[in-house]
Design a protein around this motif. Structure first.
Motif, PDB file in Angstrom:
ATOM      1  N   GLU A  33      30.791  38.995  42.583  1.00 33.92           N
ATOM      2  CA  GLU A  33      32.247  38.781  41.900  1.00 33.92           C
ATOM      3  C   GLU A  33      32.166  38.394  40.385  1.00 33.92           C
ATOM      4  N   ARG A  35      34.695  37.042  37.942  1.00 35.77           N
ATOM      5  CA  ARG A  35      35.938  36.459  37.753  1.00 35.77           C
ATOM      6  C   ARG A  35      36.442  35.852  36.509  1.00 35.77           C
ATOM      7  N   THR A  36      35.344  36.148  35.538  1.00 32.35           N
ATOM      8  CA  THR A  36      35.554  35.753  33.979  1.00 32.35           C
ATOM      9  C   THR A  36      35.107  37.501  33.119  1.00 32.35           C
ATOM     10  N   ASN A  53      41.148  41.793  30.364  1.00 31.50           N
ATOM     11  CA  ASN A  53      41.598  40.590  31.155  1.00 31.50           C
ATOM     12  C   ASN A  53      42.895  40.993  31.741  1.00 31.50           C
ATOM     13  N   GLY A 109      41.387  37.147  39.501  1.00 35.46           N
ATOM     14  CA  GLY A 109      39.860  37.448  39.288  1.00 35.46           C
ATOM     15  C   GLY A 109      39.660  39.140  39.777  1.00 35.46           C
ATOM     16  N   GLY A 110      40.558  39.502  40.197  1.00 39.69           N
ATOM     17  CA  GLY A 110      40.676  41.070  40.648  1.00 39.69           C
ATOM     18  C   GLY A 110      42.009  41.695  40.410  1.00 39.69           C
ATOM     19  N   ALA A 137      40.028  45.195  35.705  1.00 34.64           N
ATOM     20  CA  ALA A 137      39.636  44.851  37.132  1.00 34.64           C
ATOM     21  C   ALA A 137      40.223  46.005  37.934  1.00 34.64           C
ATOM     22  N   HIS A 140      40.117  44.111  42.994  1.00 34.69           N
ATOM     23  CA  HIS A 140      38.941  42.982  43.504  1.00 34.69           C
ATOM     24  C   HIS A 140      38.179  42.554  42.562  1.00 34.69           C
ATOM     25  N   ALA A 141      37.626  41.361  42.893  1.00 33.62           N
ATOM     26  CA  ALA A 141      36.725  40.767  41.755  1.00 33.62           C
ATOM     27  C   ALA A 141      35.574  41.358  41.824  1.00 33.62           C
TER      28      ALA A 141
END
Length: 172
Positions: A33, A35-36, A53, A109-110, A137, A140-141
């Protein structure tokens, strides 16, 4: 995790329907994953600024409260005063995970720029113009897809703007 994950499949379908089959076919499932923006950039071997993002905010508009999607360059933080000014909102604040899931069908995150239950008011960071290819994204992460700044604008019907405002906050 594969591109068959329901949220990722929905994003792929939305991309194909929008006339971007290359983006749908370019969806990559990463080993872990991300997430950032920094994690995504490292996994893809690209500059952090090339990561789009997808940040969902809780915004107050003239007709009530709703989501505001800010597609920002991973190289800096979005400025909420600038987001409010560009979107016409009277207030912009942090959205909790339940609010994000309710309005996007995706988890923090996703969150993808597309594939939501309804169209979202969207702002697209002009800093993404610095990159020929940007990565967003895909629901999904672990999933991302390649696109361009122009495609993000067209895909989301978003408004362009310098989302960091007057100050550029470094964001690793």
């Amino acid at each position: 995790m594969s591109t068959e994950h329901p949220a990722t499949a929905k994003v792929a379908a939305a991309l194909a329907e929008a006339g971007l089959p290359h983006a749908a076919e370019g969806i990559r499932v990463l080993p872990a994953e991300v997430r950032t923006a920094a994690q995504a950039a490292e996994a893809l071997g690209v500059a952090v600024g090339a990561i789009a993002n997808s940040l969902v905010f809780r915004a107050t508009f003239a007709d009530g409260e709703g989501p505001l999607l800010a597609l920002t360059s991973g190289a800096h933080r979005a400025d909420v005063a600038t987001l409010a000014e560009l979107s016409g909102a009277t207030a912009v604040g942090k959205a909790d995970p339940a609010f994000v899931k309710q309005h996007t069908g995706q988890v923090i995150g996703g969150v993808a720029p597309v594939g939501h239950p309804a169209k979202l008011t969207t702002l697209v960071d002009t800093a993404l113009l610095d990159h020929e290819v940007v990565w967003a994204a895909a629901g999904h992460a672990k999933a991302v897809f390649p696109t361009t700044y122009a495609e993000l604008l067209a895909l989301t019907g978003g408004r362009a703007g310098a989302l960091a405002g007057a100050r550029e906050n470094a964001h690793p």
